[in-house]
Design an enzyme around this catalytic site. Structure first.
Site, PDB file in Angstrom:
ATOM      1  N   GLU A   1       0.823  -1.214   0.000  1.00 21.26           N
ATOM      2  CA  GLU A   1       0.000   0.000   0.000  1.00 21.26           C
ATOM      3  C   GLU A   1       0.860   1.268   0.000  1.00 21.26           C
ATOM      4  O   GLU A   1       0.544   2.250  -0.676  1.00 21.26           O
ATOM      5  CB  GLU A   1      -0.916  -0.004   1.227  1.00 21.26           C
ATOM      6  CG  GLU A   1      -1.875   1.176   1.283  1.00 21.26           C
ATOM      7  CD  GLU A   1      -2.757   1.133   2.517  1.00 21.26           C
ATOM      8  OE1 GLU A   1      -3.587   2.036   2.664  1.00 21.26           O
ATOM      9  OE2 GLU A   1      -2.603   0.209   3.338  1.00 21.26           O
ATOM     10  N   ASP A   2       1.963   1.258   0.764  1.00 21.21           N
ATOM     11  CA  ASP A   2       2.728   2.492   1.003  1.00 21.21           C
ATOM     12  C   ASP A   2       4.037   2.594   0.243  1.00 21.21           C
ATOM     13  O   ASP A   2       4.718   3.624   0.322  1.00 21.21           O
ATOM     14  CB  ASP A   2       3.034   2.630   2.508  1.00 21.21           C
ATOM     15  CG  ASP A   2       1.767   2.806   3.329  1.00 21.21           C
ATOM     16  OD1 ASP A   2       0.732   3.178   2.741  1.00 21.21           O
ATOM     17  OD2 ASP A   2       1.808   2.560   4.546  1.00 21.21           O
TER      18      ASP A   2
END
Length: 724
Positions: A80-81
C-alpha cells in the site's frame, strides 16, 4: 512509559515456539526488507514507520501464530505504502504470505464511518476479505491494536471516528474470535475517545480504592487457598482482577446501574488441571461462601460460540464484597485469553494447510462458518449483508438448544421463527408452531438462553406472511421471509396473468404456442419484458392488456377478409348462459342444469370445470379437485363465473392452533370483520396439545376468503389454515 521495541524483542518472543532456523531467517529477512522500504517514512508520533509493522508482528507472536502470518504482519503495509508488488512478495517469501498481505491491503484501502451509515459496501468488502482467510482478521486486529495504542497523535475527529469503528467492528470481531486480551484493550482504548468524561469517571472510581480492592482480592485468594488446601488439591493457580473499564461502562449506561451495584467488578480466577476438578472446586467455594442466586453459569458443559469455557459463580466474600469466581482448566484459560488463536497456535513439524485450518476454525466457531456462508451468497445487498453480520453474528448473545443438544446463538429478542430459519430456510418457511421446554408456545415467544426448542412444520403451511417480518429479530430470517414473499407474489401474478391471457387467446381463437419468448422480445422488449413469464407477471399487475397481446398476434398474421368476417360471425353466434342457482356461465347451452360439487365447494375466483353426469346435469368442480383425476375426460367442459354475482357460497376451512381459551371468539370476530358468516363451527383438542377447528363459511368470492385467511393468520396461536 512506552519503550520502542526492536527486532531483538520480536526474536525473543518467537524463539519461545519457533525454532526452525529457516523460518527465523525468513522473518529477519522480512523485517529488513520492510525497514528498507519504509525508510524515510514516519508516523504521526515522529517514530520511524518500521516501528508499526514490528509492533504488529510482536502482537501476533504473542498469539503464537505461524511464521507466514508474522511475515505478513511485518509486510502488511509495503504494498500500500511503497513500490512493492504482491508478485515480489509471493516470489521472495511465499504465495501464502502474499495472500494475507493482499487481504490486509484491501481492508486498509477502505474508509469507514459507521455500520449505520452509507459505507455498507466497504464494510461488506472488508468482511468478505476476512471471511476468505481468518489470518487476515488476526493481522488486522493486531494492526488496529497498535494504532489504538498510538491514537493520541491523531486529530480529535479521527480519534473519535477510528474509536467508534473499533467498537462497532474490530472489538466484536476479537470477541467472536475469543481473543479477550485484544478485545478488552480495544474497548478500553476506544472508550477513552468516544466518551472521555465517562472513561475518566470510571477509571477514577477504580483508582480511588485500587489499593483497598487489591488488599481485598489478596485476602480472598488467601481465604480460598485456606479452604482448598484440606481437599489435597494440587497444581492450581488463583488470580485476581478488576473488570475492564468498558465492561463497567456498558453496565452503567445500558443497565442504568451505579458503580457500587455492579457485582463482578472484582473477580477471582481459579485454574486447575482437569475438568472434574473444576466442579470439585465449585463445591468447595459454595460450601464456604454464600452464592448469589441466579448468578451461576456452566460454560464448560455448554461453551460459548467463541469456544469460551469456564464455571462462573458470584459469591459474598471478604467484608460482604461480591466476587465473581471463574473456575477453569489451563487449556480453557488459554482459550479465554487467546481464543481461536490458542486452538490453532503454530506447532512445528505439523503439516500445514490453509484450507484445513479454515475448515477446522469454521467447525469450532459456528459463527465463522455462517460468515463464510453469508459471504458466498450471490446478489446480497451490501446494507443487508452488513446488517446481517452485525445483528446475527456480532450481537448474538442468546444461546438456545436443538432437541439433540446443538447450541444455536441468536440475537437478543429472537423468536422461534429466528431459530427455525437459522436451522434451514425450508424449516422456517414451513413452520406452523414451536415447542419450547416441552410446552407449546406462540410464535411471538421471546427465546431465553437455555431454552430447548423443537419446530413444528407442515407441508400444507401457507408459509411466511408480512406479519412474520414484524416478529423476527434476526436479519437473516427477515431476508429469507422477504425472498419467499417476493417469489410468492411473482408466482401469484404470473398465474393470474397466464390465466387471463389464455382466456383471451381462446376467445380470439389464437394458439398459446404463438406467445413465445421471440414474440415477447419483438413486441414488448421496449417495456423491459423479455420472456413469456415476465409478460404474464405484467398482465397480472394490470400493466399490459391481454387484448394488446392478441392485437399484436393478429397484426402479425395475414388474415383474408373472409377469415375476419368468419371470426366476427363465430363471436356473435356464441351463446353465453348464466345459471342463476350457481352463478356459473356456460357457453353454447341453453338453460343448463348445474350444481356445485360438494367434494370441493367451488367459489367465484376458483378455476372451474364442469362434468356432464348421466341424468343429473353438470356438476361444477374446482380444477384442482382430487375427484377430477378419476373422471372421464371426454365428459369435461370449460366453465366460467359470471360477473356481479349477488350470492354467497359455502366453503369449509380447517384451522390448527395451540390451545387458547379465546380462540373461537377471535375467529368469529375475524369472520364478522370480513363481512362473512358462519354456517357451522366445531372444535376439538388432540393428543398433541393442538386445537382443531372446522368452520363452514358463507362467502361471496375467493378474494373475500383469502382476505379472511390473511386476517385470521394474525392470531398468534394459529399454526396452520387449510381449505378442505
Amino acid at each position: 512509559m512506552h519503550t520502542t521495541k526492536t527486532l531483538d524483542d520480536l526474536l525473543q518472543q518467537i524463539n519461545t515456539y519457533i525454532h526452525k532456523e529457516s523460518d527465523i531467517n525468513l522473518i529477519k529477512k522480512a523485517y529488513y526488507f520492510a525497514e528498507s522500504k519504509h525508510l524515510n517514512q514516519f508516523r504521526k508520533s515522529g517514530e520511524a514507520y518500521i516501528v508499526h509493522p514490528l509492533e504488529v508482528a510482536i502482537i501476533l507472536s504473542e498469539l503464537h501464530v505461524g511464521p507466514n502470518t508474522i511475515i505478513a504482519g511485518l509486510l502488511h503495509d509495503v504494498v500500500e505504502d511503497t513500490d512493492t508488488s504482491l508478485d515480489l512478495i509471493a516470489k521472495e517469501y511465499s504465495p501464502d504470505v502474499a495472500t494475507i498481505v493482499d487481504g490486509v491491503t484491501k481492508v486498509n484501502k477502505l474508509e469507514f464511518a459507521s455500520l449505520e451509515k452509507a459505507q455498507a459496501t466497504n464494510h461488506q468488502k472488508m468482511l468478505v476479505a476476512m471471511a476468505k482467510d481468518i489470518r487476515v482478521i488476526v493481522v488486522k486486529l493486531a494492526d488496529r491494536l497498535h494504532n489504538m495504542r498510538t491514537l493520541d497523535h491523531m486529530p480529535s475527529d479521527k480519534q473519535i471516528r477510528i474509536s467508534q469503528e473499533t467498537l462497532e467492528i474490530y472489538a466484536p470481531l476479537a470477541h467472536r474470535l475469543g481473543i479477550f486480551m485484544i478485545k478488552a484493550e480495544l474497548e478500553d482504548r476506544s472508550l477513552k475517545y468516544v466518551d472521555h468524561a465517562m472513561y475518566n469517571k470510571i477509571t477514577g472510581l477504580i483508582r480511588q480504592k485500587k489499593q483497598e480492592r487489591s488488599g481485598i482480592i489478596d485476602e480472598m485468594i488467601a481465604k480460598i487457598t485456606e479452604y482448598l488446601d484440606p481437599t489435597h488439591l494440587r497444581n492450581y493457580t488463583i488470580k485476581g482482577r478488576i473488570k475492564n473499564v468498558y465492561s463497567i461502562y456498558k453496565k452503567i449506561v445500558s443497565q442504568g446501574k451505579q458503580f457500587e451495584d455492579i457485582y463482578d467488578i472484582l473477580a477471582i480466577r481459579i485454574i486447575v488441571d482437569k475438568i472434574e476438578t473444576c466442579y470439585q472446586v465449585l463445591g468447595t467455594i459454595h460450601a464456604n461462601f454464600t452464592p448469589i442466586p441466579k448468578r451461576f453459569k456452566d460454560y464448560i458443559a455448554v461453551p460459548k460460540p467463541n469456544m469460551y469455557q469456564s464455571l462462573h459463580t458470584t459469591v459474598i466474600g471478604i467484608d460482604g464484597q461480591a466476587f465473581e469466581v471463574q473456575i477453569r482448566t489451563v487449556e480453557m484459560d488459554s482459550i479465554a485469553e487467546y481464543g481461536i488463536a490458542a486452538h490453532w497456535a503454530y506447532k512445528e513439524n505439523v503439516e500445514y494447510s490453509k484450507e484445513k485450518e479454515q475448515y477446522e476454525i469454521a467447525q469450532k466457531l459456528k459463527w465463522y462458518g455462517e460468515l463464510l456462508k453469508f459471504s458466498e451468497e450471490e446478489n446480497t445487498n451490501a446494507e443487508e449483508y452488513v446488517e446481517t453480520v452485525k445483528t446475527d453474528i456480532f450481537d448474538a448473545n442468546v444461546y438456545v438448544y436443538t432437541p439433540t443438544g446443538e447450541v444455536i446463538d441468536l440475537p437478543k429478542g429472537a423468536m422461534p421463527l429466528d431459530f427455525a430459519y437459522k436451522i434451514h430456510s425450508n424449516v422456517g418457511n414451513r413452520t406452523v408452531g414451536a415447542i419450547v421446554n416441552n410446552k407449546m408456545v406462540p410464535l411471538t415467544y421471546e427465546l431465553q438462553t437455555g431454552d430447548i426448542i423443537s419446530i413444528k412444520t407442515s407441508n400444507n403451511s401457507y408459509g411466511p406472511s408480512e406479519d412474520w417480518l414484524k416478529i423476527v429479530k434476526s436479519n437473516h430470517a427477515k431476508q429469507k421471509i422477504k425472498n419467499f414473499l417476493n417469489k410468492q407474489n411473482r408466482d401469484l401474478l404470473m398465474n393470474t396473468g397466464k390465466s387471463e391471457l389464455e382466456k383471451e387467446l381462446s376467445i380470439a381463437k389464437l394458439s398459446n404456442d404463438q406467445v413465445n419468448d421471440k414474440f415477447v422480445k419483438e413486441f414488448f422488449s421496449k417495456n423491459n419484458i423479455s420472456t413469456v413469464q415476465d409478460l404474464w407477471v405484467e398482465i397480472g399487475k394490470g400493466n399490459v392488456s391481454t387484448k394488446t397481446v392478441c392485437s399484436k398476434l393478429t397484426g402479425n398474421q395475414v388474415l383474408t377478409p373472409e377469415e375476419v368476417i368468419q371470426k366476427q360471425i363465430e363471436k356473435s353466434n356464441r351463446i353465453l348462459t348464466t345459471n342463476s342457482e350457481t352463478g356459473v356461465v356456460v357457453e353454447g347451452l341453453k338453460n343448463p342444469q348445474l350444481k356445485l360439487g360438494s367434494c370441493c365447494f367451488p367459489i367465484p375466483g376458483d378455476e372451474i370445470c364442469g362434468y356432464i353426469t348421466k341424468g343429473n346435469g353438470i356438476v361444477v368442480h374446482r380444477e384442482n379437485c382430487n375427484n377430477i383425476v378419476s373422471l372421464d375426460k371426454a365428459r369435461l367442459l370449460n366453465l366460467d363465473w359470471a360477473t356481479n354475482i349477488n350470492k354467497k357460497y359455502q366453503v369449509s376451512i380447517k384451522i390448527t392452533a395451540t390451545q387458547n381459551n379465546n380462540l373461537l371468539g377471535e375467529i368469529m370476530n375475524t369472520v364478522s370483520a370480513c363481512s362473512m358468516s358462519i354456517s357451522s363451527i366445531n372444535a376439538v383438542n388432540n393428543n398433541r396439545l393442538e386445537t382443531i377447528i372446522k368452520v363452514k363459511l358463507l362467502t361471496t368470492s375467493l378474494n373475500e376468503l383469502e382476505r379472511f385467511i390473511a386476517n385470521v393468520k394474525k392470531v398468534s396461536s394459529i399454526q396452520n389454515i387449510e381449505r378442505e
